[in-house]
Design an enzyme around this catalytic site. Structure first.
Site, mmCIF file in Angstrom:
data_model
loop_
_atom_site.group_PDB
_atom_site.id
_atom_site.type_symbol
_atom_site.label_atom_id
_atom_site.label_comp_id
_atom_site.label_asym_id
_atom_site.label_seq_id
_atom_site.Cartn_x
_atom_site.Cartn_y
_atom_site.Cartn_z
ATOM 1 C CE LYS A 57 54.192 -38.822 -26.012
ATOM 2 N NZ LYS A 57 54.434 -37.523 -26.724
ATOM 3 C CE1 TYR A 90 55.085 -39.727 -31.655
ATOM 4 C CE2 TYR A 90 56.685 -40.739 -30.198
ATOM 5 C CZ TYR A 90 55.476 -40.078 -30.389
ATOM 6 O OH TYR A 90 54.680 -39.764 -29.313
ATOM 7 N NE ARG A 132 50.085 -34.302 -24.720
ATOM 8 C CZ ARG A 132 49.877 -34.551 -26.009
ATOM 9 N NH1 ARG A 132 48.967 -33.880 -26.679
ATOM 10 N NH2 ARG A 132 50.582 -35.476 -26.628
ATOM 11 C CB THR A 171 51.168 -30.835 -28.811
ATOM 12 O OG1 THR A 171 50.262 -31.442 -29.736
ATOM 13 C CG2 THR A 171 52.517 -31.531 -28.884
ATOM 14 N NE ARG A 179 44.822 -35.716 -31.443
ATOM 15 C CZ ARG A 179 46.162 -35.778 -31.488
ATOM 16 N NH1 ARG A 179 46.780 -36.926 -31.269
ATOM 17 N NH2 ARG A 179 46.869 -34.701 -31.744
ATOM 18 C CG PHE A 224 60.398 -32.366 -32.622
ATOM 19 C CD1 PHE A 224 59.767 -33.598 -32.553
ATOM 20 C CD2 PHE A 224 59.781 -31.341 -33.323
ATOM 21 C CE1 PHE A 224 58.550 -33.818 -33.168
ATOM 22 C CE2 PHE A 224 58.551 -31.553 -33.950
ATOM 23 C CZ PHE A 224 57.941 -32.798 -33.869
ATOM 24 C CD GLU A 279 49.684 -44.138 -33.748
ATOM 25 O OE1 GLU A 279 50.138 -43.150 -34.345
ATOM 26 O OE2 GLU A 279 48.967 -44.049 -32.726
ATOM 27 C CG ASN A 324 53.687 -34.293 -25.001
ATOM 28 O OD1 ASN A 324 54.090 -35.449 -24.977
ATOM 29 N ND2 ASN A 324 53.251 -33.709 -26.105
HETATM 30 P P1 ATP Z 1 51.439 -37.428 -29.907
HETATM 31 O O1 ATP Z 1 51.636 -37.766 -31.370
HETATM 32 O O2 ATP Z 1 52.619 -37.799 -29.037
HETATM 33 O O3 ATP Z 1 50.133 -37.888 -29.378
HETATM 34 P P2 ATP Z 1 50.623 -34.819 -30.698
HETATM 35 O O4 ATP Z 1 49.842 -35.500 -31.766
HETATM 36 O O5 ATP Z 1 49.910 -33.869 -29.776
HETATM 37 O O6 ATP Z 1 51.360 -35.847 -29.771
HETATM 38 P P3 ATP Z 1 52.674 -34.330 -32.670
HETATM 39 O O7 ATP Z 1 52.696 -33.070 -33.466
HETATM 40 O O8 ATP Z 1 52.215 -35.587 -33.328
HETATM 41 O O9 ATP Z 1 51.850 -34.040 -31.321
HETATM 42 O O10 ATP Z 1 54.149 -34.544 -32.099
HETATM 43 C C1 ATP Z 1 54.529 -35.806 -31.602
HETATM 44 C C2 ATP Z 1 55.345 -35.625 -30.348
HETATM 45 O O11 ATP Z 1 56.580 -35.012 -30.675
HETATM 46 C C3 ATP Z 1 54.714 -34.693 -29.299
HETATM 47 O O12 ATP Z 1 53.778 -35.330 -28.472
HETATM 48 C C4 ATP Z 1 55.940 -34.282 -28.511
HETATM 49 O O13 ATP Z 1 56.326 -35.294 -27.580
HETATM 50 C C5 ATP Z 1 56.999 -34.186 -29.603
HETATM 51 N N1 ATP Z 1 57.118 -32.812 -30.093
HETATM 52 C C6 ATP Z 1 56.245 -32.141 -30.878
HETATM 53 N N2 ATP Z 1 56.658 -30.891 -31.121
HETATM 54 C C7 ATP Z 1 57.848 -30.759 -30.463
HETATM 55 C C8 ATP Z 1 58.793 -29.694 -30.304
HETATM 56 N N3 ATP Z 1 58.600 -28.520 -30.871
HETATM 57 N N4 ATP Z 1 59.886 -29.949 -29.536
HETATM 58 C C9 ATP Z 1 60.097 -31.145 -28.953
HETATM 59 N N5 ATP Z 1 59.237 -32.193 -29.066
HETATM 60 C C10 ATP Z 1 58.135 -31.994 -29.799
HETATM 61 MG MG MG Z 2 50.682 -36.990 -33.056
#
Ligand code: ATP
Ligand code: MG
Length: 140
Positions: free
Chosen positions: A11, A51, A104, A93, A87, A59, A128, A114
């Site tokens: 990212k 996304y 992370r 996250t 993962r 967010f 994806e 992150n």
């Molecule tokens: P990713 O999908 O990016 O691999 P993830 O699966 O760990 O991460 P998700 O729940 O899918 O997490 O959220 C997608 C992305 O949205 C996170 O990686 C983060 O960048 C952002 N995100 C998630 N929660 C928050 C929050 N509370 N505030 C701001 N950004 C957030």
């Molecule tokens: Mg995710």
């Protein structure tokens, strides 16, 4: 365990700090092979399509603005159980909850910024990967 492919994104917070090589080393040390990779600068609209599952989340605007703020490195990682292995290497996250040694824990700046994305299931990985790469670009 089957050989899988997963979509990974390094990212903007990480590309900005010149961490691509350090993050790739963690993937390779874990046995994941980078079978496709390119550096691109997403538009906010392109980040929003990627996304889309988070469209209703509070967010979403912050997330898509961030993902379009600087270049990203999109990549396909291949290996045994690659989706869950990636993962594990990424960590939780929120970096405050990420296990020591994960990407992370070492590099992420906040729950939003992150450092990495990784697909969460075989179905999402296929969608994806197809969003960013053609079959000809996947060189296993
Ligand atoms: P990713 O999908 O990016 O691999 P993830 O699966 O760990 O991460 P998700 O729940 O899918 O997490 O959220 C997608 C992305 O949205 C996170 O990686 C983060 O960048 C952002 N995100 C998630 N929660 C928050 C929050 N509370 N505030 C701001 N950004 C957030
Ligand atoms: Mg995710």
């Amino acid at each position: 365990m089957a050989i899988e492919r997963t979509l990974s994104i390094i990212k903007p917070d990480a590309t900005k700090r010149n961490l691509t090589g350090k993050i790739n080393a963690k993937f390779e040390d874990a046995g994941l092979r980078i079978v496709a990779q390119k550096r691109i600068h997403l538009t906010k609209a392109q980040a929003g399509v990627f996304y889309a599952v988070h469209k209703e989340r509070p967010f979403f605007d912050e997330l898509t603005t961030f993902m379009a703020s600087e270049p990203v490195v999109v990549q396909v990682l291949e290996g045994e159980d690659a989706i869950s292995k990636n993962r594990e290497v990424m960590g939780a996250t929120n970096p405050a909850d990420a296990a020591p040694g994960t990407v992370r824990a070492e590099f992420a700046e906040s729950v939003g910024e992150n450092s990495v994305h990784g697909s969460d299931a075989p179905e999402t990985a296929a969608v994806e990967i197809a969003y960013f790469f053609s079959g000809l670009e996947l060189v296993g």
